[in-house]
Design an enzyme around this catalytic site. Structure first.
Site, PDB file in Angstrom:
ATOM      1  N   ASP A 123      -8.326   3.349   1.597  1.00 24.51           N
ATOM      2  CA  ASP A 123      -7.084   3.514   2.863  1.00 24.51           C
ATOM      3  C   ASP A 123      -7.824   4.284   3.842  1.00 24.51           C
ATOM      4  O   ASP A 123      -8.234   5.398   4.103  1.00 24.51           O
ATOM      5  CB  ASP A 123      -6.482   4.716   1.997  1.00 24.51           C
ATOM      6  N   CYS A 128      -1.267   0.623   7.739  1.00 17.92           N
ATOM      7  CA  CYS A 128      -2.896   0.924   7.386  1.00 17.92           C
ATOM      8  C   CYS A 128      -2.842  -0.885   6.445  1.00 17.92           C
ATOM      9  O   CYS A 128      -3.386  -1.895   7.254  1.00 17.92           O
ATOM     10  CB  CYS A 128      -4.120   1.665   6.825  1.00 17.92           C
ATOM     11  N   ASN A 143       1.872   1.472   4.534  1.00 18.22           N
ATOM     12  CA  ASN A 143       2.344   0.109   4.711  1.00 18.22           C
ATOM     13  C   ASN A 143       2.289   0.671   6.704  1.00 18.22           C
ATOM     14  O   ASN A 143       2.770  -0.603   7.281  1.00 18.22           O
ATOM     15  CB  ASN A 143       3.997  -0.197   4.881  1.00 18.22           C
ATOM     16  N   CYS A 163       1.097  -1.350   0.272  1.00 15.21           N
ATOM     17  CA  CYS A 163       0.160   0.168   0.234  1.00 15.21           C
ATOM     18  C   CYS A 163       0.970   1.354  -0.063  1.00 15.21           C
ATOM     19  O   CYS A 163       2.519   1.317  -0.597  1.00 15.21           O
ATOM     20  CB  CYS A 163      -0.651   0.077   1.147  1.00 15.21           C
ATOM     21  N   SER A 193      -1.659  -2.556   3.643  1.00 15.68           N
ATOM     22  CA  SER A 193      -0.985  -4.038   3.487  1.00 15.68           C
ATOM     23  C   SER A 193      -0.930  -4.834   4.892  1.00 15.68           C
ATOM     24  O   SER A 193      -0.302  -5.937   4.853  1.00 15.68           O
ATOM     25  CB  SER A 193       0.314  -3.225   2.559  1.00 15.68           C
TER      26      SER A 193
END
Length: 146
Positions: free
Chosen positions: A120, A14, A12, A9, A16
């Site tokens: 996100d 949230c 890194n 993401c 992924s």
């Protein structure tokens, strides 16, 4: 065969790491890692609210630390799973010439969800909704691998 999967993401902290945690619980025999396309949070643990939401589902992310995606990841992993098209573009920009490692959107493993990307939650604040989508996609990914 041991599958080597990297979830990617932006930061890194949230999406992924949550995907890594969910997938390693679902398929412990796979070798999983996660990374971000930016280095803003290198060395940081996952974002507190994401950790809390995952913990409520029995997923412990506390041992994970953010790191930046690097070109060598194409050699280390059989599959690179990205959370959105911006992540895909950033990852593909680092692809070594001739490397065939597939880069796929995580939502491609959960077509019934009707989502084009994993939002996100750092910005949307919908940690549970994101985890719902991650769990669906993780189940789809596992089904494709077995």
């Amino acid at each position: 065969m041991t599958h080597r999967i990297l979830f990617v993401c932006l930061g890194n902290i949230c999406r992924s790491p949550a995907a890594e945690g969910v997938f390693r619980a679902l398929m412990p025999e796979a070798r999983c890692d996660s990374a971000g396309t930016s280095g803003w949070h290198d060395g940081d643990p996952p974002y507190g609210p994401m950790q809390a939401a995952a913990r409520a589902r029995g997923i412990d992310l506390s041992d994970l630390r953010a790191r930046r995606f690097v070109a060598q990841d194409f050699k280390r992993f059989d599959l690179i799973v990205v959370m959105d098209e911006d992540n895909r573009a950033a990852v593909e920009a680092l692809r070594p010439a001739g490397n065939p490692a597939p880069v796929r959107l995580f939502t491609s493993f959960a077509p019934a969800a009707g989502a084009s990307h994993v939002p996100d939650p750092y910005y949307t604040r919908d940690f549970d909704g994101v985890l719902d989508l991650i769990e669906l996609a993780a189940q789809g990914l596992k089904a494709e691998l077995v």
